[in-house]
Write a protein that holds these residues in place. Structure first.
Motif, PDB file in Angstrom:
ATOM      1  N   GLU A   1       0.803  -1.222   0.000  1.00 56.29           N
ATOM      2  CA  GLU A   1       0.000   0.000   0.000  1.00 56.29           C
ATOM      3  C   GLU A   1       0.832   1.266   0.000  1.00 56.29           C
ATOM      4  N   HIS A   2       2.153   1.175   0.184  1.00 61.97           N
ATOM      5  CA  HIS A   2       3.004   2.363   0.206  1.00 61.97           C
ATOM      6  C   HIS A   2       3.335   2.771  -1.233  1.00 61.97           C
ATOM      7  N   LYS A   3       2.772   3.926  -1.678  1.00 63.28           N
ATOM      8  CA  LYS A   3       2.947   4.358  -3.059  1.00 63.28           C
ATOM      9  C   LYS A   3       3.270   5.845  -3.124  1.00 63.28           C
ATOM     10  N   LEU A   4       4.036   6.215  -4.155  1.00 60.78           N
ATOM     11  CA  LEU A   4       4.280   7.616  -4.443  1.00 60.78           C
ATOM     12  C   LEU A   4       3.133   8.157  -5.290  1.00 60.78           C
ATOM     13  N   GLY A   5       2.812   9.434  -5.097  1.00 63.36           N
ATOM     14  CA  GLY A   5       1.772  10.048  -5.909  1.00 63.36           C
ATOM     15  C   GLY A   5       2.190  10.112  -7.376  1.00 63.36           C
ATOM     16  N   GLN A   6       1.255   9.834  -8.279  1.00 61.17           N
ATOM     17  CA  GLN A   6       1.528   9.808  -9.712  1.00 61.17           C
ATOM     18  C   GLN A   6       0.762  10.926 -10.427  1.00 61.17           C
ATOM     19  N   PRO A   7       1.462  11.809 -11.158  1.00 58.24           N
ATOM     20  CA  PRO A   7       0.737  12.784 -11.983  1.00 58.24           C
ATOM     21  C   PRO A   7      -0.105  12.061 -13.028  1.00 58.24           C
ATOM     22  N   MET A   8      -1.351  12.510 -13.192  1.00 60.92           N
ATOM     23  CA  MET A   8      -2.231  11.812 -14.129  1.00 60.92           C
ATOM     24  C   MET A   8      -3.413  12.664 -14.538  1.00 60.92           C
ATOM     25  N   ILE A   9      -3.954  12.316 -15.697  1.00 53.63           N
ATOM     26  CA  ILE A   9      -5.283  12.739 -16.126  1.00 53.63           C
ATOM     27  C   ILE A   9      -6.069  11.457 -16.306  1.00 53.63           C
ATOM     28  N   ASN A  10      -7.164  11.314 -15.561  1.00 49.81           N
ATOM     29  CA  ASN A  10      -7.939  10.080 -15.558  1.00 49.81           C
ATOM     30  C   ASN A  10      -9.394  10.388 -15.896  1.00 49.81           C
ATOM     31  N   LEU A  11      -9.838   9.886 -17.039  1.00 47.33           N
ATOM     32  CA  LEU A  11     -11.234  10.012 -17.444  1.00 47.33           C
ATOM     33  C   LEU A  11     -11.920   8.676 -17.202  1.00 47.33           C
ATOM     34  N   SER A  12     -12.977   8.692 -16.401  1.00 48.19           N
ATOM     35  CA  SER A  12     -13.713   7.479 -16.062  1.00 48.19           C
ATOM     36  C   SER A  12     -15.113   7.571 -16.650  1.00 48.19           C
ATOM     37  N   LEU A  13     -15.466   6.597 -17.510  1.00 50.56           N
ATOM     38  CA  LEU A  13     -16.768   6.551 -18.160  1.00 50.56           C
ATOM     39  C   LEU A  13     -17.604   5.455 -17.514  1.00 50.56           C
ATOM     40  N   VAL A  14     -18.770   5.815 -17.005  1.00 46.11           N
ATOM     41  CA  VAL A  14     -19.633   4.866 -16.299  1.00 46.11           C
ATOM     42  C   VAL A  14     -20.787   4.471 -17.220  1.00 46.11           C
ATOM     43  N   LYS A  15     -20.788   3.205 -17.644  1.00 48.29           N
ATOM     44  CA  LYS A  15     -21.803   2.691 -18.554  1.00 48.29           C
ATOM     45  C   LYS A  15     -22.483   1.473 -17.937  1.00 48.29           C
ATOM     46  N   ASP A  16     -23.623   1.090 -18.518  1.00 46.61           N
ATOM     47  CA  ASP A  16     -24.314  -0.100 -18.037  1.00 46.61           C
ATOM     48  C   ASP A  16     -23.464  -1.355 -18.210  1.00 46.61           C
ATOM     49  N   TRP A  17     -22.600  -1.351 -19.220  1.00 42.74           N
ATOM     50  CA  TRP A  17     -21.776  -2.527 -19.521  1.00 42.74           C
ATOM     51  C   TRP A  17     -20.391  -2.475 -18.865  1.00 42.74           C
ATOM     52  N   GLY A  18     -20.198  -1.508 -17.957  1.00 47.50           N
ATOM     53  CA  GLY A  18     -18.943  -1.462 -17.223  1.00 47.50           C
ATOM     54  C   GLY A  18     -18.400  -0.055 -17.089  1.00 47.50           C
ATOM     55  N   ILE A  19     -17.288   0.059 -16.393  1.00 51.56           N
ATOM     56  CA  ILE A  19     -16.595   1.330 -16.192  1.00 51.56           C
ATOM     57  C   ILE A  19     -15.282   1.293 -16.969  1.00 51.56           C
ATOM     58  N   VAL A  20     -15.069   2.296 -17.801  1.00 51.47           N
ATOM     59  CA  VAL A  20     -13.839   2.411 -18.582  1.00 51.47           C
ATOM     60  C   VAL A  20     -13.020   3.567 -18.031  1.00 51.47           C
ATOM     61  N   ASP A  21     -11.791   3.282 -17.615  1.00 44.38           N
ATOM     62  CA  ASP A  21     -10.860   4.303 -17.136  1.00 44.38           C
ATOM     63  C   ASP A  21      -9.737   4.482 -18.139  1.00 44.38           C
ATOM     64  N   VAL A  22      -9.527   5.724 -18.557  1.00 41.26           N
ATOM     65  CA  VAL A  22      -8.428   6.072 -19.452  1.00 41.26           C
ATOM     66  C   VAL A  22      -7.446   6.938 -18.675  1.00 41.26           C
ATOM     67  N   TYR A  23      -6.167   6.566 -18.716  1.00 39.29           N
ATOM     68  CA  TYR A  23      -5.144   7.271 -17.949  1.00 39.29           C
ATOM     69  C   TYR A  23      -4.069   7.829 -18.879  1.00 39.29           C
ATOM     70  N   VAL A  24      -3.759   9.095 -18.719  1.00 41.94           N
ATOM     71  CA  VAL A  24      -2.578   9.722 -19.313  1.00 41.94           C
ATOM     72  C   VAL A  24      -1.657  10.068 -18.155  1.00 41.94           C
ATOM     73  N   LEU A  25      -0.443   9.500 -18.178  1.00 42.60           N
ATOM     74  CA  LEU A  25       0.464   9.593 -17.026  1.00 42.60           C
ATOM     75  C   LEU A  25       1.737  10.333 -17.428  1.00 42.60           C
ATOM     76  N   PRO A  26       1.742  11.656 -17.316  1.00 41.54           N
ATOM     77  CA  PRO A  26       2.930  12.425 -17.703  1.00 41.54           C
ATOM     78  C   PRO A  26       3.986  12.411 -16.604  1.00 41.54           C
ATOM     79  N   GLY A  27       5.174  11.981 -16.936  1.00 42.41           N
ATOM     80  CA  GLY A  27       6.256  11.993 -15.957  1.00 42.41           C
ATOM     81  C   GLY A  27       6.354  10.708 -15.176  1.00 42.41           C
ATOM     82  N   PHE A  28       7.577  10.271 -14.956  1.00 45.46           N
ATOM     83  CA  PHE A  28       7.849   9.015 -14.246  1.00 45.46           C
ATOM     84  C   PHE A  28       8.565   9.309 -12.947  1.00 45.46           C
TER      85      PHE A  28
END
Length: 399
Positions: free
Chosen positions: A139-166
Protein backbone atom coordinates in the motif's frame (compact mmCIF):
# COMPACT_ATOMS: atom_id res chain seq x y z
CA UNK A 1 -29.69 36.66 -0.92
CA UNK A 2 -26.17 35.79 0.25
CA UNK A 3 -25.03 32.18 -0.03
CA UNK A 4 -22.97 30.38 2.61
CA UNK A 5 -19.47 28.95 2.73
CA UNK A 6 -19.32 25.91 5.05
CA UNK A 7 -15.96 25.23 6.66
CA UNK A 8 -15.75 21.92 8.53
CA UNK A 9 -12.50 21.57 10.48
CA UNK A 10 -11.76 18.51 12.62
CA UNK A 11 -15.40 17.58 12.81
CA UNK A 12 -16.62 21.08 13.69
CA UNK A 13 -18.81 23.30 11.52
CA UNK A 14 -18.15 26.97 10.88
CA UNK A 15 -20.45 29.10 8.71
CA UNK A 16 -19.75 32.53 7.32
CA UNK A 17 -21.49 34.61 4.65
CA UNK A 18 -20.00 34.71 1.15
CA UNK A 19 -20.98 35.85 -2.30
CA UNK A 20 -19.86 32.60 -3.98
CA UNK A 21 -21.46 29.20 -4.47
CA UNK A 22 -21.60 26.91 -1.44
CA UNK A 23 -18.12 25.60 -0.58
CA UNK A 24 -17.31 22.83 1.87
CA UNK A 25 -13.84 22.55 3.42
CA UNK A 26 -12.46 19.86 5.72
CA UNK A 27 -9.00 19.40 7.24
CA UNK A 28 -7.92 16.11 8.77
CA UNK A 29 -4.90 13.83 8.86
CA UNK A 30 -2.68 11.76 11.08
CA UNK A 31 0.69 11.74 12.85
CA UNK A 32 2.42 8.34 12.95
CA UNK A 33 5.06 7.39 15.52
CA UNK A 34 6.97 4.27 14.50
CA UNK A 35 9.39 2.06 16.44
CA UNK A 36 11.19 -0.87 14.80
CA UNK A 37 13.18 -3.57 16.59
CA UNK A 38 15.47 -5.82 14.53
CA UNK A 39 16.25 -9.29 15.85
CA UNK A 40 19.84 -9.14 14.50
CA UNK A 41 22.39 -6.56 13.56
CA UNK A 42 22.43 -6.21 9.77
CA UNK A 43 24.69 -8.26 7.53
CA UNK A 44 26.01 -5.23 5.59
CA UNK A 45 28.06 -2.15 6.45
CA UNK A 46 26.41 0.64 8.48
CA UNK A 47 23.67 -1.72 9.71
CA UNK A 48 25.14 -2.32 13.19
CA UNK A 49 21.98 -1.29 15.04
CA UNK A 50 18.85 -3.08 16.19
CA UNK A 51 16.38 -0.26 16.87
CA UNK A 52 15.04 2.55 14.72
CA UNK A 53 12.48 5.29 15.30
CA UNK A 54 10.69 7.59 12.90
CA UNK A 55 7.89 10.12 12.77
CA UNK A 56 5.53 10.80 9.86
CA UNK A 57 2.78 13.35 9.27
CA UNK A 58 0.10 13.06 6.60
CA UNK A 59 -2.48 15.88 6.62
CA UNK A 60 -5.40 15.95 4.19
CA UNK A 61 -7.27 19.02 2.94
CA UNK A 62 -10.52 18.65 1.07
CA UNK A 63 -12.76 21.16 -0.69
CA UNK A 64 -15.93 20.63 -2.68
CA UNK A 65 -18.25 23.06 -4.44
CA UNK A 66 -20.75 23.27 -7.27
CA UNK A 67 -23.14 20.93 -5.48
CA UNK A 68 -20.28 18.45 -4.84
CA UNK A 69 -19.71 18.07 -8.58
CA UNK A 70 -16.22 19.55 -8.14
CA UNK A 71 -13.70 18.73 -5.42
CA UNK A 72 -10.04 19.29 -4.64
CA UNK A 73 -7.93 17.02 -2.40
CA UNK A 74 -4.43 17.83 -1.14
CA UNK A 75 -2.57 15.13 0.79
CA UNK A 76 1.13 15.79 1.49
CA UNK A 77 3.38 13.35 3.36
CA UNK A 78 6.62 13.74 5.31
CA UNK A 79 8.72 11.24 7.30
CA UNK A 80 11.74 11.87 9.50
CA UNK A 81 13.81 8.73 10.15
CA UNK A 82 16.37 8.28 12.91
CA UNK A 83 18.92 6.24 10.95
CA UNK A 84 18.39 6.41 7.21
CA UNK A 85 18.64 9.78 5.45
CA UNK A 86 17.06 8.23 2.34
CA UNK A 87 13.99 7.30 4.38
CA UNK A 88 13.65 10.90 5.55
CA UNK A 89 11.59 12.10 2.62
CA UNK A 90 8.55 14.05 1.51
CA UNK A 91 5.93 13.38 -1.11
CA UNK A 92 2.59 14.63 -2.41
CA UNK A 93 0.35 11.58 -2.21
CA UNK A 94 -2.62 13.44 -3.71
CA UNK A 95 -3.25 16.85 -5.24
CA UNK A 96 -6.14 16.47 -7.64
CA UNK A 97 -9.26 18.13 -8.91
CA UNK A 98 -12.24 15.86 -9.56
CA UNK A 99 -15.24 16.80 -11.68
CA UNK A 100 -18.31 14.57 -11.58
CA UNK A 101 -21.01 14.28 -14.21
CA UNK A 102 -23.92 11.90 -14.67
CA UNK A 103 -21.98 9.19 -16.47
CA UNK A 104 -18.35 10.30 -16.37
CA UNK A 105 -15.70 11.56 -13.98
CA UNK A 106 -12.53 13.54 -14.69
CA UNK A 107 -9.59 13.45 -12.27
CA UNK A 108 -6.61 15.75 -12.89
CA UNK A 109 -3.44 16.16 -10.85
CA UNK A 110 -1.51 13.78 -8.59
CA UNK A 111 -3.28 10.68 -7.31
CA UNK A 112 -3.01 7.03 -6.31
CA UNK A 113 -4.71 4.07 -8.00
CA UNK A 114 -4.94 0.46 -6.83
CA UNK A 115 -5.78 -2.52 -9.05
CA UNK A 116 -5.89 -6.11 -7.86
CA UNK A 117 -7.75 -8.77 -5.91
CA UNK A 118 -5.10 -11.12 -4.49
CA UNK A 119 -3.41 -10.84 -1.09
CA UNK A 120 0.31 -11.58 -1.36
CA UNK A 121 1.09 -9.96 -4.73
CA UNK A 122 -0.75 -7.72 -7.19
CA UNK A 123 0.61 -8.23 -10.69
CA UNK A 124 -1.93 -5.92 -12.33
CA UNK A 125 -1.19 -2.89 -10.10
CA UNK A 126 0.94 -0.82 -12.52
CA UNK A 127 -0.08 2.84 -12.22
CA UNK A 128 1.80 4.13 -9.14
CA UNK A 129 5.43 3.75 -8.18
CA UNK A 130 6.25 1.99 -4.91
CA UNK A 131 7.52 4.06 -1.99
CA UNK A 132 9.90 1.23 -1.06
CA UNK A 133 11.60 2.99 1.88
CA UNK A 134 8.24 2.93 3.68
CA UNK A 135 8.34 -0.87 3.91
CA UNK A 136 7.52 -4.04 2.04
CA UNK A 137 3.75 -3.57 2.19
CA UNK A 138 2.09 -2.98 -1.16
CA UNK A 139 0.00 0.00 0.00
CA UNK A 140 3.00 2.36 0.21
CA UNK A 141 2.95 4.36 -3.06
CA UNK A 142 4.28 7.62 -4.44
CA UNK A 143 1.77 10.05 -5.91
CA UNK A 144 1.53 9.81 -9.71
CA UNK A 145 0.74 12.78 -11.98
CA UNK A 146 -2.23 11.81 -14.13
CA UNK A 147 -5.28 12.74 -16.13
CA UNK A 148 -7.94 10.08 -15.56
CA UNK A 149 -11.23 10.01 -17.44
CA UNK A 150 -13.71 7.48 -16.06
CA UNK A 151 -16.77 6.55 -18.16
CA UNK A 152 -19.63 4.87 -16.30
CA UNK A 153 -21.80 2.69 -18.55
CA UNK A 154 -24.31 -0.10 -18.04
CA UNK A 155 -21.78 -2.53 -19.52
CA UNK A 156 -18.94 -1.46 -17.22
CA UNK A 157 -16.60 1.33 -16.19
CA UNK A 158 -13.84 2.41 -18.58
CA UNK A 159 -10.86 4.30 -17.14
CA UNK A 160 -8.43 6.07 -19.45
CA UNK A 161 -5.14 7.27 -17.95
CA UNK A 162 -2.58 9.72 -19.31
CA UNK A 163 0.46 9.59 -17.03
CA UNK A 164 2.93 12.43 -17.70
CA UNK A 165 6.26 11.99 -15.96
CA UNK A 166 7.85 9.01 -14.25
CA UNK A 167 8.92 8.65 -10.63
CA UNK A 168 11.88 6.50 -9.59
CA UNK A 169 11.35 3.88 -6.91
CA UNK A 170 12.64 5.01 -3.52
CA UNK A 171 15.37 2.87 -1.95
CA UNK A 172 17.21 2.56 1.35
CA UNK A 173 20.39 4.53 1.89
CA UNK A 174 23.74 3.40 3.27
CA UNK A 175 22.36 3.36 6.85
CA UNK A 176 19.08 1.71 5.95
CA UNK A 177 17.84 -1.84 6.47
CA UNK A 178 15.99 -4.11 4.01
CA UNK A 179 18.52 -3.52 1.24
CA UNK A 180 21.32 -5.23 -0.65
CA UNK A 181 25.00 -4.87 0.20
CA UNK A 182 25.31 -2.03 -2.30
CA UNK A 183 22.87 0.88 -2.41
CA UNK A 184 21.00 2.28 -5.40
CA UNK A 185 22.69 5.43 -6.73
CA UNK A 186 20.09 7.73 -8.31
CA UNK A 187 22.76 9.42 -10.45
CA UNK A 188 23.39 6.10 -12.24
CA UNK A 189 19.73 5.57 -13.25
CA UNK A 190 19.07 4.80 -16.93
CA UNK A 191 15.90 4.53 -19.01
CA UNK A 192 14.77 2.71 -22.11
CA UNK A 193 12.76 5.78 -23.14
CA UNK A 194 14.72 8.42 -25.05
CA UNK A 195 13.20 11.21 -22.93
CA UNK A 196 14.01 9.35 -19.70
CA UNK A 197 11.69 10.26 -16.82
CA UNK A 198 9.66 12.68 -18.96
CA UNK A 199 7.99 9.89 -20.92
CA UNK A 200 4.18 9.96 -20.97
CA UNK A 201 2.66 6.57 -20.18
CA UNK A 202 -0.82 5.41 -21.20
CA UNK A 203 -3.27 2.95 -19.63
CA UNK A 204 -6.85 1.81 -20.16
CA UNK A 205 -8.93 -0.41 -17.87
CA UNK A 206 -12.41 -1.86 -18.19
CA UNK A 207 -14.13 -3.12 -15.04
CA UNK A 208 -17.53 -4.70 -14.57
CA UNK A 209 -19.52 -6.69 -12.00
CA UNK A 210 -22.05 -9.31 -13.04
CA UNK A 211 -23.67 -12.16 -11.15
CA UNK A 212 -20.99 -13.35 -8.65
CA UNK A 213 -18.05 -11.99 -10.67
CA UNK A 214 -15.97 -8.81 -10.46
CA UNK A 215 -13.68 -8.44 -13.47
CA UNK A 216 -11.06 -5.99 -14.69
CA UNK A 217 -9.05 -5.96 -17.93
CA UNK A 218 -6.23 -3.49 -18.53
CA UNK A 219 -3.67 -2.36 -21.11
CA UNK A 220 -0.57 -0.38 -20.16
CA UNK A 221 2.21 1.06 -22.31
CA UNK A 222 5.04 3.00 -20.75
CA UNK A 223 7.91 2.76 -18.28
CA UNK A 224 8.08 -0.26 -15.99
CA UNK A 225 7.71 0.69 -12.33
CA UNK A 226 10.04 -2.15 -11.26
CA UNK A 227 13.70 -1.45 -12.17
CA UNK A 228 16.41 -3.88 -13.23
CA UNK A 229 19.29 -3.47 -10.77
CA UNK A 230 22.91 -3.96 -11.86
CA UNK A 231 26.06 -3.74 -9.73
CA UNK A 232 28.58 -1.29 -11.21
CA UNK A 233 31.78 0.37 -9.99
CA UNK A 234 31.80 4.13 -9.54
CA UNK A 235 34.72 6.05 -8.01
CA UNK A 236 36.12 2.81 -6.65
CA UNK A 237 32.86 1.82 -4.94
CA UNK A 238 30.25 -0.77 -5.90
CA UNK A 239 26.80 0.72 -6.38
CA UNK A 240 23.52 -0.44 -7.88
CA UNK A 241 22.35 1.14 -11.12
CA UNK A 242 18.58 1.11 -11.75
CA UNK A 243 17.41 0.63 -15.35
CA UNK A 244 13.76 1.24 -16.21
CA UNK A 245 12.51 -0.66 -19.25
CA UNK A 246 9.81 0.41 -21.69
CA UNK A 247 7.04 -2.19 -21.53
CA UNK A 248 3.63 -3.04 -22.89
CA UNK A 249 1.35 -5.08 -20.65
CA UNK A 250 -2.13 -6.56 -20.77
CA UNK A 251 -3.75 -8.06 -17.71
CA UNK A 252 -6.84 -9.57 -16.15
CA UNK A 253 -8.06 -9.56 -12.54
CA UNK A 254 -11.08 -11.64 -11.57
CA UNK A 255 -12.87 -12.38 -8.32
CA UNK A 256 -15.88 -14.65 -7.78
CA UNK A 257 -17.93 -14.64 -4.58
CA UNK A 258 -19.63 -17.99 -4.01
CA UNK A 259 -21.28 -18.28 -0.59
CA UNK A 260 -18.38 -18.08 1.90
CA UNK A 261 -15.74 -18.57 -0.80
CA UNK A 262 -13.72 -15.97 -2.67
CA UNK A 263 -11.95 -17.19 -5.81
CA UNK A 264 -9.29 -14.76 -7.00
CA UNK A 265 -6.92 -14.50 -9.93
CA UNK A 266 -4.56 -12.06 -11.62
CA UNK A 267 -2.90 -12.71 -14.99
CA UNK A 268 -0.53 -10.55 -17.03
CA UNK A 269 1.42 -10.75 -20.27
CA UNK A 270 4.30 -8.30 -20.55
CA UNK A 271 6.49 -7.38 -23.50
CA UNK A 272 9.83 -5.69 -22.84
CA UNK A 273 13.09 -5.27 -24.83
CA UNK A 274 14.56 -8.46 -23.33
CA UNK A 275 11.67 -10.93 -23.45
CA UNK A 276 7.93 -11.59 -23.42
CA UNK A 277 6.49 -13.48 -20.48
CA UNK A 278 3.34 -14.51 -18.62
CA UNK A 279 2.79 -14.34 -14.89
CA UNK A 280 -0.16 -15.28 -12.68
CA UNK A 281 -1.34 -15.10 -9.08
CA UNK A 282 -4.20 -17.46 -8.21
CA UNK A 283 -5.90 -18.08 -4.89
CA UNK A 284 -8.97 -18.78 -2.83
CA UNK A 285 -10.26 -17.59 0.54
CA UNK A 286 -12.89 -19.15 2.79
CA UNK A 287 -14.45 -17.18 5.65
CA UNK A 288 -15.96 -18.68 8.79
CA UNK A 289 -18.57 -16.11 9.85
CA UNK A 290 -19.75 -15.62 13.44
CA UNK A 291 -17.43 -18.11 15.13
CA UNK A 292 -19.19 -19.69 18.13
CA UNK A 293 -22.13 -17.32 17.75
CA UNK A 294 -19.88 -14.27 18.16
CA UNK A 295 -19.20 -11.32 15.85
CA UNK A 296 -15.76 -12.74 15.00
CA UNK A 297 -14.95 -13.78 11.42
CA UNK A 298 -11.99 -15.93 10.38
CA UNK A 299 -10.80 -16.11 6.79
CA UNK A 300 -8.31 -18.72 5.57
CA UNK A 301 -6.60 -18.18 2.22
CA UNK A 302 -4.26 -19.98 -0.17
CA UNK A 303 -2.40 -18.45 -3.13
CA UNK A 304 0.12 -19.53 -5.73
CA UNK A 305 2.27 -17.19 -7.82
CA UNK A 306 4.00 -18.28 -11.04
CA UNK A 307 6.27 -16.26 -13.34
CA UNK A 308 7.29 -17.74 -16.70
CA UNK A 309 10.82 -16.32 -16.27
CA UNK A 310 11.44 -18.60 -13.29
CA UNK A 311 14.42 -17.75 -11.11
CA UNK A 312 15.39 -14.91 -13.48
CA UNK A 313 12.26 -12.99 -12.50
CA UNK A 314 12.50 -9.85 -10.40
CA UNK A 315 8.98 -10.52 -9.10
CA UNK A 316 8.12 -11.12 -5.45
CA UNK A 317 6.56 -14.54 -6.11
CA UNK A 318 8.00 -16.33 -9.15
CA UNK A 319 7.12 -19.88 -8.03
CA UNK A 320 5.77 -19.47 -4.52
CA UNK A 321 2.93 -20.81 -2.43
CA UNK A 322 1.31 -18.66 0.24
CA UNK A 323 -0.98 -19.54 3.16
CA UNK A 324 -2.68 -16.96 5.37
CA UNK A 325 -5.40 -16.32 7.93
CA UNK A 326 -7.36 -13.14 8.61
CA UNK A 327 -9.16 -12.56 11.93
CA UNK A 328 -11.69 -9.74 12.35
CA UNK A 329 -13.31 -9.33 15.77
CA UNK A 330 -15.80 -6.78 14.37
CA UNK A 331 -15.78 -4.97 17.70
CA UNK A 332 -15.91 -1.27 18.52
CA UNK A 333 -12.10 -1.15 18.46
CA UNK A 334 -11.96 -2.60 14.90
CA UNK A 335 -9.46 -5.25 16.02
CA UNK A 336 -7.99 -7.25 13.15
CA UNK A 337 -5.09 -9.64 12.61
CA UNK A 338 -3.47 -11.19 9.55
CA UNK A 339 -0.76 -13.87 9.45
CA UNK A 340 0.85 -15.39 6.38
CA UNK A 341 3.64 -17.73 5.29
CA UNK A 342 5.23 -17.87 1.83
CA UNK A 343 7.31 -20.83 0.64
CA UNK A 344 9.53 -20.49 -2.44
CA UNK A 345 9.42 -23.74 -4.43
CA UNK A 346 12.54 -22.85 -6.45
CA UNK A 347 14.89 -21.75 -3.66
CA UNK A 348 13.21 -23.76 -0.85
CA UNK A 349 13.09 -20.75 1.45
CA UNK A 350 10.37 -19.42 3.73
CA UNK A 351 9.20 -16.02 4.94
CA UNK A 352 6.48 -15.34 7.49
CA UNK A 353 4.64 -12.22 8.57
CA UNK A 354 1.98 -11.14 11.01
CA UNK A 355 0.21 -7.80 11.24
CA UNK A 356 -2.62 -6.41 13.32
CA UNK A 357 -4.30 -3.20 14.38
CA UNK A 358 -6.74 -1.88 16.97
CA UNK A 359 -8.32 1.49 17.62
CA UNK A 360 -7.50 3.21 20.91
CA UNK A 361 -10.35 5.53 21.74
CA UNK A 362 -11.75 7.87 19.12
CA UNK A 363 -8.62 9.22 17.47
CA UNK A 364 -5.77 6.74 17.84
CA UNK A 365 -4.86 3.40 16.29
CA UNK A 366 -2.10 1.00 17.31
CA UNK A 367 -0.64 -1.27 14.62
CA UNK A 368 2.08 -3.87 14.69
CA UNK A 369 3.80 -6.05 12.15
CA UNK A 370 6.51 -8.67 12.32
CA UNK A 371 8.48 -10.28 9.50
CA UNK A 372 10.80 -13.27 9.50
CA UNK A 373 13.03 -14.11 6.51
CA UNK A 374 14.15 -17.74 6.86
CA UNK A 375 16.37 -17.71 3.77
CA UNK A 376 19.61 -19.70 3.94
CA UNK A 377 19.98 -20.12 0.17
CA UNK A 378 22.39 -17.47 -1.12
CA UNK A 379 20.93 -17.86 -4.62
CA UNK A 380 17.57 -16.56 -3.40
CA UNK A 381 17.23 -12.78 -4.01
CA UNK A 382 15.50 -12.58 -0.60
CA UNK A 383 18.76 -13.69 1.08
CA UNK A 384 19.71 -10.01 1.37
CA UNK A 385 17.04 -9.78 4.10
CA UNK A 386 18.32 -12.79 6.07
CA UNK A 387 19.37 -10.60 9.04
CA UNK A 388 16.46 -8.16 8.80
CA UNK A 389 13.79 -9.96 10.85
CA UNK A 390 11.89 -7.21 12.63
CA UNK A 391 8.97 -6.16 14.82
CA UNK A 392 7.38 -2.78 14.12
CA UNK A 393 4.94 -0.81 16.28
CA UNK A 394 3.09 2.21 14.88
CA UNK A 395 0.82 4.62 16.75
CA UNK A 396 -1.41 6.71 14.49
CA UNK A 397 -2.95 9.84 16.03
CA UNK A 398 -5.75 11.31 13.92
CA UNK A 399 -6.78 14.93 13.87
Amino acid sequence: MKKMVYLAISGGLLMQPAMADDVFFEASGKVSTEATIYVHEGQFANQDYRTNFSLAIEPEFYWDWNGQQDSLTFKPFFRKDQRDNARTHADIRELNWVHLNDDWELRTGISSVFWGVTEFQNLVDVINQKDAVEGLNKEHKLGQPMINLSLVKDWGIVDVYVLPGFREQTSAGTNGRLRAGAVVDASATTYEASNNSKHTDLAVRWAHSFDVYDMGVHWYKGTNRTPLLTAVTSNGQTILSAHYQAIEQIGLDLQATVDSWLWKGELIHQTNPIEDFWASQLGTEYTFYGIQDSATDLGVLFEYGKDQRGTRANAFMQNDFGVGARLDLNNTQSTSLFAGVIYDLDFHTTSASIAGSQRLGEDRKLSFEAQVFASENSSDPAAIFAKDDYIKLTLDSYF
